[in-house]
Design a protein around this motif. Structure first.
Motif, PDB file in Angstrom:
ATOM      1  N   GLU A 179      43.314  41.338  38.812  1.00 50.20           N
ATOM      2  CA  GLU A 179      42.636  41.596  40.087  1.00 50.20           C
ATOM      3  C   GLU A 179      42.492  40.301  40.876  1.00 50.20           C
ATOM      4  O   GLU A 179      42.152  39.258  40.320  1.00 50.20           O
ATOM      5  N   ASP A 214      41.285  45.503  45.178  1.00 52.54           N
ATOM      6  CA  ASP A 214      39.879  45.911  45.352  1.00 52.54           C
ATOM      7  C   ASP A 214      39.584  45.833  46.842  1.00 52.54           C
ATOM      8  O   ASP A 214      39.785  44.790  47.463  1.00 52.54           O
ATOM      9  N   ASP A 241      40.488  49.349  42.864  1.00 60.11           N
ATOM     10  CA  ASP A 241      39.017  49.404  42.789  1.00 60.11           C
ATOM     11  C   ASP A 241      38.482  49.902  44.117  1.00 60.11           C
ATOM     12  O   ASP A 241      38.484  49.172  45.106  1.00 60.11           O
ATOM     13  N   ASP A 286      34.543  50.856  41.961  1.00 64.47           N
ATOM     14  CA  ASP A 286      33.931  49.594  41.548  1.00 64.47           C
ATOM     15  C   ASP A 286      32.849  49.304  42.573  1.00 64.47           C
ATOM     16  O   ASP A 286      33.119  48.706  43.614  1.00 64.47           O
TER      17      ASP A 286
HETATM   18 MN    MN Z   1      36.731  45.067  41.449  1.00 66.73          MN
END
Ligand code: MN
Ligand code: LRH
Length: 388
Positions: A179, A214, A241, A286
């Motif tokens: 990530e 994300d 995410d 997330d």
């Molecule tokens: Mn994340």
């Protein structure tokens, strides 16, 4: 007009993983607010995640974060999860909360600190072996705060060496998901700040390494759906995410701040045929519910992803392609906006009834009395939180 049966089939097969840490107390550097009924153990977090699946039908796995979800027996935790109707999903490593990691973890100038960090990542793979999880998810807070503090290139070398060691430990059916995040907690350089850096490391490692996007990890104005389309084209989108933000890594409910962006992202996922679990993209929430009740917020978030997905599945793709081919700019945009402006809530309510679920999951959750039960039952002990 897309075939509604096919649209419903795709929606029914959708899988959205919930994050164990969203059920604990969370906040900002200013305050972590506590809420009554918050889980104290990994098992109680699994109980709460199971409620999200119970009322939505599309959230059958829960991501764990180590050591936030540390237990003595991970195989037992995995069996407990199965009894609750969910599975342990992605294993998230945590090398960002120990004093030793002040100057970084795998990119730290001190080899002993780097070895400590790699040892934790190995421990996470051992946990995956016990829970049957396929994905090791790595996010590194590593970076610097001042120009000159450390060598940008040397830190990349250290990061690459550590990732190679960990990659070599993966079993054939396991993956490493890397990530990226533009900044915070580092404020000058972050060692994995963007999709390009993550992709470079993944390509250098091998086919079992892929990038995690994300929503909140980008500079304002970043075209995230472009990044998603690019990574899907390269076969390197390993996970997404979901959350939303008005400013930075706000970790708000997905779709709350920018539902049109979420639709555009899922449009690219649908176009690439990657919405189904067989495509191998680990879609998960997330988020941190700093002020709002956590389980209803997770249920609402799953519904927001479903609504954006349904709209993306309703795009009249042949008409879109025809308009694109003929250079009909406004026509092409109109096809997409027609889908986006479609009220898909009746379709999803009907799908839930087909699945034997209440058409209104949030209302059904409130009627279940679970919220009152956990407040009554969960007295004493240490509520789960970022800093415990
Ligand atoms: Mn994340
Ligand atoms: C980092 C991040 C990462 C998780 C953490 C809880 O900001 O997005 O995915 O480890 O949040």
């Amino acid at each position: 007009m897309p075939d509604l049966t096919a649209v419903k089939t795709a929606l029914r097969a959708q899988r959205i993983e919930t994050p164990s840490w969203a059920f604990g107390n969370t906040g900002t550097r200013f305050k972590v607010f506590t809420q009554p009924g918050v889980p104290r153990t990994a098992s109680e977090k699994i109980d709460d995640a199971a409620q999200v699946h119970r009322f939505t039908g599309v959230a059958p796995s829960v991501a764990v974060h180590i050591p936030w979800d540390k237990v003595d027996d991970y195989a037992a935790l995995s069996s407990y999860a199965k009894e609750q109707g969910v599975a342990i999903g992605t294993v998230n490593a945590n090398v960002f909360q120990d004093d030793d990691y002040r100057l970084g973890s795998v990119a730290n100038p001190d080899p002993a600190i780097r070895r400590k960090a790699v040892a934790h990542l190995f421990e996470c793979i051992d946990i995956m072996d016990a829970t049957g999880s396929a994905d090791l998810k790595l996010w590194f807070a590593d970076g610097t705060n001042y120009p000159g503090q450390d060598s940008i290139r040397a830190r990349q070398d250290r990061l690459a060496d550590a990732l190679a060691e960990v990659y070599a430990r993966l079993a054939a059916d396991q993956r490493m998901l890397l990530e990226y995040k533009l900044f915070e907690p580092s404020f000058y350089t972050t060692d994995v700040p963007d999709w390009g850096t993550s992709l470079l490391h993944c390509v250098a490692l091998g086919p079992q390494a892929a990038v995690v996007v994300d929503t909140g990890h980008h500079a304002p104005g970043t075209n995230i759906e472009f990044i998603v389309a690019l990574l899907l084209r390269a076969g390197r989108l390993g996970g997404f995410d979901f959350n939303s933000r008005f400013y930075a890594d706000d970790d708000l409910m997905v779709g709350a701040a920018d539902p049109f962006q979420l639709f555009r992202i899922l449009h690219e996922v649908v176009l690439a045929g990657a919405i189904g679990p067989e495509a191998g993209v680990a879609f998960m929430l997330d988020q941190c519910h700093n002020i709002e009740p956590k389980i209803p917020a997770q249920i609402r978030s799953v519904m927001n992803v479903q609504e954006a997905t349904a709209k993306a599945l309703l795009v009249d793709q042949p008409a879109l392609e025809a308009a694109q081919r003929s250079g009909d700019v406004l026509g092409a945009n109109a096809v997409l906006m027609d889908a986006y402006n479609t009220d898909v809530r009746p379709l999803l309510a009907g799908l839930r009834e087909d699945m034997g679920l209440d058409p209104d999951p949030v209302a059904a959750y409130h009627r279940s009395g679970y919220a009152e039960k956990i407040v009554a039952d969960r007295v004493g002990g240490t509520p789960a939180s970022w800093d415990s």
